[in-house]
Design a protein around this motif. Sequence first.
Motif, mmCIF file in Angstrom:
data_model
loop_
_atom_site.group_PDB
_atom_site.id
_atom_site.type_symbol
_atom_site.label_atom_id
_atom_site.label_comp_id
_atom_site.label_asym_id
_atom_site.label_seq_id
_atom_site.Cartn_x
_atom_site.Cartn_y
_atom_site.Cartn_z
ATOM 1 N N VAL A 199 23.914 -16.855 2.860
ATOM 2 C CA VAL A 199 22.778 -17.450 3.575
ATOM 3 C C VAL A 199 23.033 -17.333 5.078
ATOM 4 O O VAL A 199 24.123 -17.672 5.540
ATOM 5 C CB VAL A 199 22.653 -18.954 3.205
ATOM 6 C CG1 VAL A 199 21.420 -19.556 3.854
ATOM 7 C CG2 VAL A 199 22.616 -19.153 1.696
ATOM 8 N N THR A 259 19.810 -20.684 8.632
ATOM 9 C CA THR A 259 19.041 -21.010 7.424
ATOM 10 C C THR A 259 19.839 -21.982 6.559
ATOM 11 O O THR A 259 19.279 -22.935 6.005
ATOM 12 C CB THR A 259 18.689 -19.726 6.655
ATOM 13 O OG1 THR A 259 17.822 -18.928 7.473
ATOM 14 C CG2 THR A 259 17.991 -20.032 5.337
ATOM 15 N N ARG A 268 18.415 -25.506 5.639
ATOM 16 C CA ARG A 268 18.228 -25.860 4.218
ATOM 17 C C ARG A 268 18.885 -27.205 3.916
ATOM 18 O O ARG A 268 18.357 -28.019 3.158
ATOM 19 C CB ARG A 268 18.809 -24.768 3.318
ATOM 20 C CG ARG A 268 17.994 -23.475 3.315
ATOM 21 C CD ARG A 268 18.649 -22.413 2.440
ATOM 22 N NE ARG A 268 18.630 -22.793 1.030
ATOM 23 C CZ ARG A 268 19.304 -22.127 0.074
ATOM 24 N NH1 ARG A 268 20.048 -21.068 0.387
ATOM 25 N NH2 ARG A 268 19.231 -22.525 -1.181
ATOM 26 N N ALA A 303 16.086 -11.352 2.487
ATOM 27 C CA ALA A 303 14.743 -11.899 2.246
ATOM 28 C C ALA A 303 14.113 -11.298 0.992
ATOM 29 O O ALA A 303 13.012 -11.698 0.591
ATOM 30 C CB ALA A 303 13.843 -11.636 3.447
ATOM 31 N N LYS A 359 11.848 -13.095 -1.932
ATOM 32 C CA LYS A 359 11.406 -14.426 -1.513
ATOM 33 C C LYS A 359 9.957 -14.378 -1.053
ATOM 34 O O LYS A 359 9.476 -13.353 -0.574
ATOM 35 C CB LYS A 359 12.288 -14.946 -0.370
ATOM 36 C CG LYS A 359 13.716 -15.241 -0.837
ATOM 37 C CD LYS A 359 14.609 -15.649 0.307
ATOM 38 C CE LYS A 359 16.028 -15.901 -0.205
ATOM 39 N NZ LYS A 359 17.003 -15.998 0.889
ATOM 40 N N GLU A 370 12.269 -20.537 2.432
ATOM 41 C CA GLU A 370 13.622 -20.909 2.013
ATOM 42 C C GLU A 370 13.583 -22.302 1.395
ATOM 43 O O GLU A 370 12.904 -23.195 1.903
ATOM 44 C CB GLU A 370 14.575 -20.926 3.218
ATOM 45 C CG GLU A 370 14.764 -19.568 3.878
ATOM 46 C CD GLU A 370 15.687 -18.625 3.104
ATOM 47 O OE1 GLU A 370 16.221 -19.040 2.043
ATOM 48 O OE2 GLU A 370 15.867 -17.482 3.563
#
Lengths: 227, 236
Positions: free
Chosen positions: B101, B105, B109, B131, B134, B147
Amino acid sequence: MSLEKNTQAVGWTRDQMAERAALDIPDGSYVNLGIGIPEKVARYVPQGREFIYHTENGLLGMGPTPEVGEEDADLINAGKKPVTAIAGAAYFHHADSFAMIRGQHIDVCVLGAMQVAQNGDLANWSTGAPDAIPAVGGAMDLVAGVKTIFVITQHTTKNGIAKLIEACSYPLTGQGVVSRIYTDLCVIEVTSKGFELVELAPNVAFDTVQERTDAKLLDPNNIAEQS
Amino acid sequence: MINKFSTTAADAVADIFDGATVMIGGFGEAGSPIELIHALIDHGAKNLTVVNNNTGSGHVGLAALIENGQVGKMICSFPRTANSTVFPDLYRAGKIELELVPQGTLAERIRAGGAGIPAFFTATSVGTPLADGKEHRNFDERDYVMELSLTADFALIKAKEADRYGNLTYNKTARNFAPIMAMAAKTTIVQTSHCVEAGDIDPETVATPGIFVDRIIHVENPLQESRLNAQGRTYP
């Protein structure tokens, strides 16, 4: 000193590349420096300017490396090396730190590169090799969020393979994110038309740079003729 | 009376169960709660999903937890370290899972998880392999990727000072992920070098309000990962 310079290979040294990049950073900028040659930019702040350095592990107002014996394991930079904090520094947690990046509060980020494409695409986190351990860190956040992205890199790999190319073959860090490239041979602006020459390093010919670039090098301002 | 001080690290981690998701604070060794990690190794819970920026160094702390076979999956941004082969060897052998990750991000998250936000959109990683697959959306002519937030059963973090309510301060860049992990975990376990009286920490300087903290242990002089590694130490 001058003798020493004359025996060196053509083009800029790593320190000179960093010094040249620092010239393009405006006074008062909030700056994030990547690991490696970009870190050297902090040594070459032009006289009369003040930059504030951000390190994504939670410090705004990063100072120079501490004296030997003065290192603090709780005061490090993104490369996990000991640093200092200037008077007027601030500490904060990771989500705030990346809000500074992703919320477009950091003005300039200077990064290294594996490949830069003529449309500004950057690849600097993975070669995509199957046995490599993928590691991205904060690179994708920086290129997505910082207003201006400078790249400092040798013009080619150690084996002479072009790093400035038409399209990246490695997995991307970000699309169309690079503004300027500082190499040992020249300064290049990434424009909607492609790579435009801004400046040649001393004693470097346009043809040499074009030869080592796997994309068309534009020279709308006739830099080649002036140098 | 509210009193979040626990007696021992062993007591504090005793209910960490097999299969739990555990957020562990620290950026490299800065902020790594090494005594709590070692207590978790002694405790032996297995098949853990661990959230940390890295994967530890040498053969102590987080690297030792992984080496001890207790971690089934790592969620992190930078799993390579110059002086650790523990995670890379297991990863290449297919014995540990990795969710890679981007660092910002990862932080967001965790923050979102702690704030009750199930998902968010970010420009980070758009157009990259991270990505792929997603959901994407376009806002104001820019592409963003969705996300999901991250929460955990437990967080293990290190603070500089703590009072009985769980109010915390941190030391310099050792703060890093600790405040947001404390928010995102159901049970947050803290090791601190200074246990102080309620009121000793100026309310203006509390970095983590006590509501996010469950248990605190006192470790006056925490071990330092780089020193242990320089001495070639291992754990257990």
